[in-house]
Every structure is written in C-alpha cells, then in structure tokens.
Enzyme design. Structure first.
Site, PDB file in Angstrom:
ATOM      1  CB  SER A 129      33.054  -6.217 -18.481  1.00 45.03           C
ATOM      2  OG  SER A 129      32.774  -5.356 -19.549  1.00 45.03           O
ATOM      3  CG  HIS A 152      36.516  -2.172 -18.545  1.00 47.62           C
ATOM      4  ND1 HIS A 152      35.784  -1.950 -19.689  1.00 47.62           N
ATOM      5  CD2 HIS A 152      36.420  -3.505 -18.309  1.00 47.62           C
ATOM      6  CE1 HIS A 152      35.270  -3.080 -20.124  1.00 47.62           C
ATOM      7  NE2 HIS A 152      35.642  -4.042 -19.296  1.00 47.62           N
TER       8      HIS A 152
END
Length: 255
Positions: A129, A152
């Site tokens: 992340s 993501h």
C-alpha cells in the site's frame, strides 16, 4: 598501608578508551548470551543510521494498542537528526509494513527523497500500500526474494463516499501517489496503473501483489537482495559522495 592502597587501586577499572571499548564489547556479548538480543546501534556508534518502518504507518488517528505501528511523528525528527549529524554518512531504511495513513506515508517518502545523504531502502516481508512510495523514495532500493508489495487504489475502509468532493480528494491523493512512485522508480505510469486497477487477483478488492523478482522486473524496485547487498550499495554511494565532495571519513588517511 601502601599495600592496601595498591590493592584498592588495582581493583578500580581502567579508564582508557581501549578498556572502555573492551567492556562495551563484553557487555554486548553478555546481553546476546543471556537474552538472545542486543540494542540497535545509535548514530554515535556508526556512520550508517538504520531506520525501521514496521507494521502499520500511523498518521492522524491513533490506532489500538494491540496494533504494531510506526508513528510518522517519531520518524520525522529521526530523519532530521540523521541529516544534520556530521557523523552519519548514509541512511538505511528497512520496511516490513502493511501500509497505513496515506498522507503520513507520503510525508515520510517525501522526506527520505529530499535527504542530501545517500539512502537505501530494503523491503523485508512486505512493503504494501503506502509502503510502496516509501520503498522507492531512496537513492537505491532492494527487496528480499520472498518479500511482497501490494499495489491498489486509495480507498476509505468502511466508509461511504457521500459527496463528490470526497471522491475528488481521493482521486487527487491517488494521483500524488502515482506521480511520486513513477518519478522515483523505473516503472511507467501506464504500467503502474494497470497493476493498481487489475481485477481478479485480490479477493474482494482490485490491485496486484508482486513478489520480489517481479517488483524488479516491473521497474518498481532496483534489485533483489538482502541486508548485505543493501549495505554494500549504501557504502558505494557513500564512497561516491566522499569523492564528489572531497570529505574524508573520520579516521581515514589521505591516499
């Protein structure tokens, strides 16, 4: 009387630098033997400062005490101190993080990228992340062969986007992340966004998880390696900086 004085003087520990170093080394050995661990070297003991980013990056919200966190307000003064300390010649950042607060992660990444001293990042376990921008922020980046990185889109966990302005804010924040990663690595914006919005790989989510060699193949990370390779690269960068600036390391003799 003189004999007693001589005995008392012989019982007092030596205070020479060599004796102090010998006692310090013995203390470290005792700690390792008894507890199986030792303290992390401080900036005063090495010309390389090692910083760890472990668990979840904690930002504006305080996470529950059972969470393993790295508080960004703790890292910022450490980076400032390492930048200002003349004894520190290089900085090693070791990551094993699941991500966390986006703004805090970007703040850490921006600070690392703006340091004037050589920097190397090493991803061990995971750099997921918001850990991705931090991992690419240094002069040179490494990843362990079995380590992973999850790419993501930015999202609000458990919250509903109720107004258009909220979506626009997240969209701009996401563009900041994309711009930072692509400008500090060799991955193209198109390829990075393909990995970010890929469907079918992550359960109940979109995105991609890449393993060490794939992260290098995509141009996200410079090289697969561990602590030895990362330190070798950092020492090489430090040597190049000394040659460029003409500053000799402390204790070195001119050639």
């Amino acid at each position: 009387m003189n004999d007693e004085f001589d005995d008392m003087r012989s019982e007092q520990p030596e205070t020479t630098p060599a004796a102090d170093e010998k006692r310090k080394a013995a203390s470290v050995v005792d700690t390792i033997t008894q507890l199986g661990q030792t303290s992390t070297p401080t900036p005063n003991e090495s010309n390389i400062y090692c910083m760890t980013i472990i668990g979840q990056v904690e930002g504006h919200l305080v996470l529950p005490p059972q969470n393993k966190t790295t508080k960004y307000e703790h890292l910022i003064p450490q980076l400032v101190a390492a930048e200002q300390n003349p004894k520190i010649e290089g900085i090693l950042i070791v990551l094993n993080t699941v991500g966390g607060d986006v703004e805090a992660g970007l703040a850490i990444a921006e600070m690392i990228s703006s340091l004037t001293k050589p920097t190397v990042t090493l991803v061990l376990g995971g750099g997921h992340s918001i850990g991705v921008p931090i991992a690419v922020s240094a002069n040179r980046s490494f990843i362990a062969e079995t380590a992973t990185m999850t790419i993501h889109p930015i999202r609000l966990n458990g919250l509903v986007i109720g107004v258009p302005q909220t979506f626009e804010y997240l969209d701009k924040m996401q563009e900041r992340v994309v711009r930072f990663v692509t400008s500090h690595s060799n991955i193209s914006e198109r390829h990075f966004k393909e990995l970010m919005f890929k469907t079918g790989e992550l359960t109940r989510d979109i995105g991609t998880t890449v393993i060490g060699p794939d992260a290098v193949k995509y141009g996200l990370i410079d090289e697969v390696g561990g602590i030895g390779q990362a330190l070798a690269a950092l020492n090489k960068l430090m040597d190049e900086r000394r040659t460029r600036t003409g500053v000799m390391p402390k204790g070195a003799l001119p050639s």
